[in-house]
Design a protein around this motif. Structure first.
Motif, mmCIF file in Angstrom:
data_model
loop_
_atom_site.group_PDB
_atom_site.id
_atom_site.type_symbol
_atom_site.label_atom_id
_atom_site.label_comp_id
_atom_site.label_asym_id
_atom_site.label_seq_id
_atom_site.Cartn_x
_atom_site.Cartn_y
_atom_site.Cartn_z
ATOM 1 N N GLY A 15 0.962 -1.749 -0.552
ATOM 2 C CA GLY A 15 0.138 0.038 -0.113
ATOM 3 C C GLY A 15 0.873 1.241 0.425
ATOM 4 N N GLN A 16 2.274 1.318 0.637
ATOM 5 C CA GLN A 16 2.300 2.469 0.772
ATOM 6 C C GLN A 16 3.868 2.844 -0.969
ATOM 7 O OE1 GLN A 16 5.700 1.109 4.483
ATOM 8 N NE2 GLN A 16 4.207 2.332 5.408
ATOM 9 N N GLU A 17 3.313 1.518 -1.431
ATOM 10 C CA GLU A 17 4.347 1.679 -2.769
ATOM 11 C C GLU A 17 3.714 2.319 -3.981
ATOM 12 O OE1 GLU A 17 6.621 -1.468 -3.978
ATOM 13 O OE2 GLU A 17 7.523 -2.093 -2.962
ATOM 14 N N LEU A 18 1.672 2.106 -2.800
ATOM 15 C CA LEU A 18 1.338 2.789 -3.569
ATOM 16 C C LEU A 18 0.782 4.064 -3.307
ATOM 17 C CD1 LEU A 18 -0.773 -0.912 -5.307
ATOM 18 C CD2 LEU A 18 0.738 0.644 -6.204
ATOM 19 N N ASN A 19 1.708 4.416 -2.402
ATOM 20 C CA ASN A 19 1.423 5.484 -2.287
ATOM 21 C C ASN A 19 -0.400 5.510 -1.232
ATOM 22 O OD1 ASN A 19 3.303 6.862 -2.799
ATOM 23 N ND2 ASN A 19 2.253 7.350 -4.941
ATOM 24 N N LEU A 20 -0.454 4.651 -0.489
ATOM 25 C CA LEU A 20 -1.759 4.684 0.147
ATOM 26 C C LEU A 20 -2.057 3.481 1.800
ATOM 27 C CD1 LEU A 20 -3.831 1.571 -1.825
ATOM 28 C CD2 LEU A 20 -4.465 5.023 -1.878
ATOM 29 N N ASN A 21 -1.807 4.887 2.784
ATOM 30 C CA ASN A 21 -2.291 4.432 3.495
ATOM 31 C C ASN A 21 -2.877 3.566 4.647
ATOM 32 O OD1 ASN A 21 -0.740 4.587 6.484
ATOM 33 N ND2 ASN A 21 -1.831 6.454 7.134
ATOM 34 N N LEU A 22 -2.328 2.439 4.606
ATOM 35 C CA LEU A 22 -3.500 1.792 5.021
ATOM 36 C C LEU A 22 -3.348 0.892 6.423
ATOM 37 C CD1 LEU A 22 -2.915 -0.948 2.201
ATOM 38 C CD2 LEU A 22 -5.091 0.467 2.393
ATOM 39 N N ASP A 23 -4.460 1.192 7.017
ATOM 40 C CA ASP A 23 -4.502 1.729 8.683
ATOM 41 C C ASP A 23 -4.608 0.183 8.624
ATOM 42 O OD1 ASP A 23 -7.309 0.919 8.639
ATOM 43 O OD2 ASP A 23 -7.474 3.190 9.612
ATOM 44 N N LYS A 24 -4.880 -0.258 10.126
ATOM 45 C CA LYS A 24 -4.545 -1.777 11.201
ATOM 46 C C LYS A 24 -6.186 -2.393 10.626
ATOM 47 C CE LYS A 24 -4.202 -3.599 15.634
ATOM 48 N NZ LYS A 24 -3.363 -3.644 16.047
ATOM 49 N N LYS A 25 -7.383 -1.621 10.788
ATOM 50 C CA LYS A 25 -8.637 -2.471 10.621
ATOM 51 C C LYS A 25 -8.207 -2.399 9.115
ATOM 52 C CE LYS A 25 -13.442 -1.050 10.493
ATOM 53 N NZ LYS A 25 -14.207 -0.057 10.229
ATOM 54 N N ALA A 26 -8.121 -1.479 8.396
ATOM 55 C CA ALA A 26 -7.875 -2.335 6.852
ATOM 56 C C ALA A 26 -7.028 -3.555 6.610
ATOM 57 C CB ALA A 26 -7.393 -0.686 5.839
ATOM 58 N N VAL A 27 -5.907 -3.660 7.159
ATOM 59 C CA VAL A 27 -5.431 -5.203 6.667
ATOM 60 C C VAL A 27 -5.795 -6.034 7.569
ATOM 61 C CG1 VAL A 27 -3.400 -5.859 7.711
ATOM 62 C CG2 VAL A 27 -2.705 -3.840 6.923
ATOM 63 N N LEU A 28 -6.453 -5.469 8.821
ATOM 64 C CA LEU A 28 -7.257 -7.048 9.396
ATOM 65 C C LEU A 28 -8.558 -7.025 8.034
ATOM 66 C CD1 LEU A 28 -7.468 -5.898 12.675
ATOM 67 C CD2 LEU A 28 -6.324 -8.210 11.964
ATOM 68 N N LEU A 29 -8.680 -6.075 7.703
ATOM 69 C CA LEU A 29 -10.043 -6.907 6.840
ATOM 70 C C LEU A 29 -9.581 -7.779 5.535
ATOM 71 C CD1 LEU A 29 -12.205 -3.808 6.690
ATOM 72 C CD2 LEU A 29 -13.101 -5.304 8.320
ATOM 73 N N PHE A 30 -8.387 -7.302 4.947
ATOM 74 C CA PHE A 30 -7.827 -8.135 3.993
ATOM 75 C C PHE A 30 -7.567 -9.126 4.305
ATOM 76 C CE2 PHE A 30 -6.745 -3.585 1.731
ATOM 77 C CZ PHE A 30 -7.244 -4.394 0.780
ATOM 78 N N GLU A 31 -6.947 -9.460 5.608
ATOM 79 C CA GLU A 31 -6.766 -10.675 5.761
ATOM 80 C C GLU A 31 -8.201 -11.597 5.744
ATOM 81 O OE1 GLU A 31 -4.005 -12.097 7.483
ATOM 82 O OE2 GLU A 31 -3.053 -11.010 8.070
ATOM 83 N N THR A 32 -9.260 -10.915 6.423
ATOM 84 C CA THR A 32 -10.539 -11.515 6.728
ATOM 85 C C THR A 32 -11.266 -12.220 5.397
ATOM 86 O OG1 THR A 32 -11.317 -11.055 8.480
ATOM 87 C CG2 THR A 32 -13.148 -12.222 7.635
ATOM 88 N N TYR A 33 -10.561 -10.821 3.957
ATOM 89 C CA TYR A 33 -11.179 -11.503 2.396
ATOM 90 C C TYR A 33 -10.839 -12.644 2.038
ATOM 91 C CZ TYR A 33 -12.372 -9.789 -1.865
ATOM 92 O OH TYR A 33 -13.321 -9.443 -3.072
ATOM 93 N N LYS A 34 -9.285 -12.544 2.482
ATOM 94 C CA LYS A 34 -8.586 -13.783 1.721
ATOM 95 C C LYS A 34 -9.109 -14.557 2.473
ATOM 96 C CE LYS A 34 -4.936 -14.303 4.027
ATOM 97 N NZ LYS A 34 -4.729 -15.201 5.749
ATOM 98 N N ASP A 35 -9.053 -15.030 3.921
ATOM 99 C CA ASP A 35 -9.610 -16.625 4.317
ATOM 100 C C ASP A 35 -11.044 -17.157 3.841
ATOM 101 O OD1 ASP A 35 -7.308 -16.152 5.719
ATOM 102 O OD2 ASP A 35 -8.270 -15.188 7.874
ATOM 103 N N LEU A 36 -12.235 -16.111 3.567
ATOM 104 C CA LEU A 36 -13.569 -16.143 3.124
ATOM 105 C C LEU A 36 -12.755 -16.782 1.439
ATOM 106 C CD1 LEU A 36 -15.445 -12.926 4.041
ATOM 107 C CD2 LEU A 36 -15.857 -15.849 4.514
ATOM 108 N N LEU A 37 -12.040 -16.219 0.761
ATOM 109 C CA LEU A 37 -11.846 -16.073 -0.723
ATOM 110 C C LEU A 37 -10.737 -17.764 -0.236
ATOM 111 C CD1 LEU A 37 -11.308 -15.228 -3.949
ATOM 112 C CD2 LEU A 37 -8.850 -14.778 -3.524
#
Length: 244
Positions: A15-37
């Motif tokens: 995210g930082q490489e893409l100039n995005l500041n992904l907070d802890k909540k966003a990272v956790l949501l991506f974790e859950t999304y990955k698990d569901l996928l």
């Protein structure tokens, strides 16, 4: 480098490489999304990519590339046509909770998956519709009502523009996520783009974090209303691509 990082670190640093500041909540949501996928992928075919690191880079970060390349305004209304497993629409929503997102897919099983993801992640202002772009593009609540349409790995460009541009308001944009060899597709779609009321604004080349794979973002700007006859009836855009 990516092999030595955890999934969360890949998301955060990518995210930082893409100039995005992904907070802890966003990272956790991506974790859950990955698990569901991965869980649902054992039942229905959602993705051929099952390596956790590759999901982080080739699905999630790939979906977010657009945010570093064009201005996506606050509370922008976004439609993701042929969203499949939710790319790029759900990653965009996670990274930018302010966005108002509509996901469209023609397969009921994928729609069920998407609804579970939205429910489990407790995402707001995001809806899923089961249907074909050729039909939904004529619905008054959808037609020319979105600021931004996005599509990733759905169809060839002459078909893709007919699916998407009827949804975009005059002044809005359609962005197609493509691989590096997109020049010929763009040329083939030129007549269709003109007929549908848009123009090519820019073709941007960018690269995936960590692995450097090339990506093209083909950006169209809607300049006038799409003629009422478009999109044509289901199946016709693919059988007889417009302007080809």
């Amino acid at each position: 480098m990516s092999k030595n990082l955890t999934f969360a670190e890949l998301i955060k640093q990518g995210g930082q490489e893409l100039n995005l500041n992904l907070d802890k909540k966003a990272v956790l949501l991506f974790e859950t999304y990955k698990d569901l996928l991965l869980e649902w992928n054992q039942r229905i075919n959602l993705t051929s990519i099952t390596d956790v690191n590759e999901i982080a880079i080739k699905h999630f970060l790939d979906s977010l590339i657009i945010l570093g390349e064009i201005e996506v305004k606050v509370q922008c209304r976004v439609v993701d046509i042929g969203t499949g497993a939710g790319f790029p629409g759900i990653p965009l929503k996670i990274a930018r909770p302010d966005l108002n997102v509509v996901l469209v897919d023609s397969l009921q099983k994928r729609v069920a998956f998407l609804r579970e993801v939205i429910d489990k992640l407790q995402l707001k202002n995001i809806e899923v519709y089961h249907g074909r772009a050729e039909e939904l593009g004529h619905y008054p609540e959808f037609r020319e009502s979105f600021d931004l349409a996005v599509a990733r790995a759905v169809a060839k460009m002459p078909v893709l523009v007919e699916y998407n541009l009827p949804f975009v308001r005059v002044g809005g944009q359609f962005v197609a996520f493509k691989g590096p060899e997109s020049d010929e597709e763009v040329k083939l779609a030129a007549n269709a783009v003109f007929e549908l009321g848009a123009e090519l604004e820019e073709a941007k080349e960018t690269y995936l974090p960590f692995i450097g794979d090339r990506r093209s973002l083909i950006i169209y700007r809607k300049t006038k209303h799409t003629p009422p006859k478009y999109p044509r009836r289901p199946g016709l855009p693919e059988k007889k691509p417009l302007g080809v």
